[in-house]
Design a protein around this motif. Structure first.
Motif, PDB file in Angstrom:
ATOM      1  N   VAL A   4      24.839  31.689   2.727  1.00  0.00           N
ATOM      2  CA  VAL A   4      23.906  31.927   3.587  1.00  0.00           C
ATOM      3  C   VAL A   4      22.607  31.134   3.218  1.00  0.00           C
ATOM      4  O   VAL A   4      22.048  31.427   2.066  1.00  0.00           O
ATOM      5  CB  VAL A   4      23.696  33.416   3.909  1.00  0.00           C
ATOM      6  CG1 VAL A   4      22.334  33.667   5.035  1.00  0.00           C
ATOM      7  CG2 VAL A   4      24.948  34.064   4.526  1.00  0.00           C
ATOM      8  N   VAL A   5      22.055  30.286   3.810  1.00  0.00           N
ATOM      9  CA  VAL A   5      20.894  29.446   3.630  1.00  0.00           C
ATOM     10  C   VAL A   5      19.693  30.045   4.371  1.00  0.00           C
ATOM     11  O   VAL A   5      18.444  29.822   3.782  1.00  0.00           O
ATOM     12  CB  VAL A   5      21.164  27.883   3.622  1.00  0.00           C
ATOM     13  CG1 VAL A   5      22.214  27.621   2.603  1.00  0.00           C
ATOM     14  CG2 VAL A   5      21.712  27.479   4.971  1.00  0.00           C
ATOM     15  N   ALA A   6      19.753  30.605   5.361  1.00  0.00           N
ATOM     16  CA  ALA A   6      18.491  30.809   5.950  1.00  0.00           C
ATOM     17  C   ALA A   6      18.897  32.164   6.918  1.00  0.00           C
ATOM     18  O   ALA A   6      20.054  32.163   7.446  1.00  0.00           O
ATOM     19  CB  ALA A   6      17.934  29.866   6.907  1.00  0.00           C
ATOM     20  N   VAL A   7      18.309  33.147   7.139  1.00  0.00           N
ATOM     21  CA  VAL A   7      18.292  34.103   8.065  1.00  0.00           C
ATOM     22  C   VAL A   7      16.835  34.431   8.690  1.00  0.00           C
ATOM     23  O   VAL A   7      15.909  34.550   8.281  1.00  0.00           O
ATOM     24  CB  VAL A   7      18.592  35.443   7.374  1.00  0.00           C
ATOM     25  CG1 VAL A   7      18.616  36.735   8.264  1.00  0.00           C
ATOM     26  CG2 VAL A   7      19.892  35.573   6.542  1.00  0.00           C
ATOM     27  N   VAL A  14      15.375  36.126  -1.090  1.00  0.00           N
ATOM     28  CA  VAL A  14      16.430  36.790  -0.803  1.00  0.00           C
ATOM     29  C   VAL A  14      16.022  38.154   0.015  1.00  0.00           C
ATOM     30  O   VAL A  14      16.830  38.585   0.715  1.00  0.00           O
ATOM     31  CB  VAL A  14      17.319  37.074  -1.994  1.00  0.00           C
ATOM     32  CG1 VAL A  14      18.258  37.885  -1.736  1.00  0.00           C
ATOM     33  CG2 VAL A  14      17.603  35.531  -2.293  1.00  0.00           C
ATOM     34  N   GLU A  15      15.152  39.003  -0.643  1.00  0.00           N
ATOM     35  CA  GLU A  15      14.861  40.330  -0.029  1.00  0.00           C
ATOM     36  C   GLU A  15      14.341  40.214   1.428  1.00  0.00           C
ATOM     37  O   GLU A  15      14.723  41.080   2.285  1.00  0.00           O
ATOM     38  CB  GLU A  15      13.703  40.968  -0.926  1.00  0.00           C
ATOM     39  CG  GLU A  15      14.161  41.560  -2.051  1.00  0.00           C
ATOM     40  CD  GLU A  15      15.395  42.371  -2.153  1.00  0.00           C
ATOM     41  OE1 GLU A  15      15.342  43.145  -1.016  1.00  0.00           O
ATOM     42  OE2 GLU A  15      16.397  42.047  -3.020  1.00  0.00           O
ATOM     43  N   ALA A  16      13.615  39.253   1.617  1.00  0.00           N
ATOM     44  CA  ALA A  16      13.242  39.005   3.258  1.00  0.00           C
ATOM     45  C   ALA A  16      14.423  38.736   3.974  1.00  0.00           C
ATOM     46  O   ALA A  16      14.649  39.087   5.352  1.00  0.00           O
ATOM     47  CB  ALA A  16      12.091  37.724   3.279  1.00  0.00           C
ATOM     48  N   MET A  17      15.247  37.948   3.445  1.00  0.00           N
ATOM     49  CA  MET A  17      16.697  37.504   3.999  1.00  0.00           C
ATOM     50  C   MET A  17      17.443  39.098   4.361  1.00  0.00           C
ATOM     51  O   MET A  17      18.001  39.091   5.560  1.00  0.00           O
ATOM     52  CB  MET A  17      17.463  36.557   3.602  1.00  0.00           C
ATOM     53  CG  MET A  17      16.774  35.266   3.520  1.00  0.00           C
ATOM     54  SD  MET A  17      17.352  33.913   2.374  1.00  0.00           S
ATOM     55  CE  MET A  17      19.065  33.794   3.002  1.00  0.00           C
ATOM     56  N   ARG A  18      17.398  39.774   3.421  1.00  0.00           N
ATOM     57  CA  ARG A  18      18.161  41.030   3.663  1.00  0.00           C
ATOM     58  C   ARG A  18      17.599  41.887   4.676  1.00  0.00           C
ATOM     59  O   ARG A  18      18.203  42.699   5.489  1.00  0.00           O
ATOM     60  CB  ARG A  18      18.503  41.620   2.347  1.00  0.00           C
ATOM     61  CG  ARG A  18      19.047  41.258   1.289  1.00  0.00           C
ATOM     62  CD  ARG A  18      19.249  42.021   0.167  1.00  0.00           C
ATOM     63  NE  ARG A  18      20.369  41.509  -0.826  1.00  0.00           N
ATOM     64  CZ  ARG A  18      20.102  41.484  -2.202  1.00  0.00           C
ATOM     65  NH1 ARG A  18      19.010  41.716  -2.708  1.00  0.00           N
ATOM     66  NH2 ARG A  18      20.885  40.805  -2.678  1.00  0.00           N
TER      67      ARG A  18
END
Length: 88
Positions: A4-7, A14-18
């Motif tokens: 996964v390269v972007a959410v 990574v925490e913001a993506m989670r």
């Protein structure tokens, strides 16, 4: 092997993506790993190769088409006696 390269346009944190994954609406960018046509089984520890029987040779219920399981005498889907079991 995929990544996964972007959410929702978050790429580095990574925490913001989670956190974004908890939202009702999520957009993800995924880098798909290249796959070999035939994986090298010798490199996999404790790997088991699953070999399925030829499904054309497996007996099927003439009423519903479900495959009979092993030596079962009745169809698990419709409950009818197996055609080749001699039961009526």
């Amino acid at each position: 092997g995929d990544h996964v390269v972007a959410v929702n346009n978050f790429t580095e944190d990574v925490e913001a993506m989670r956190t974004q994954l908890q939202l009702k609406r999520v957009s993800m960018s995924v880098k798909v790993a290249e796959v070999e046509v035939e994986p090298d089984m010798s490199s996999l520890e404790n790997a088991t190769r699953l070999v399925l029987p030829n499904q054309d040779l497996m007996p099927r219920c003439p009423s519903c088409g479900n495959m009979y399981m092993g030596d079962s005498l009745f169809c698990r889907r419709c409950g009818r006696p197996r055609a080749d079991s001699g039961m009526r």
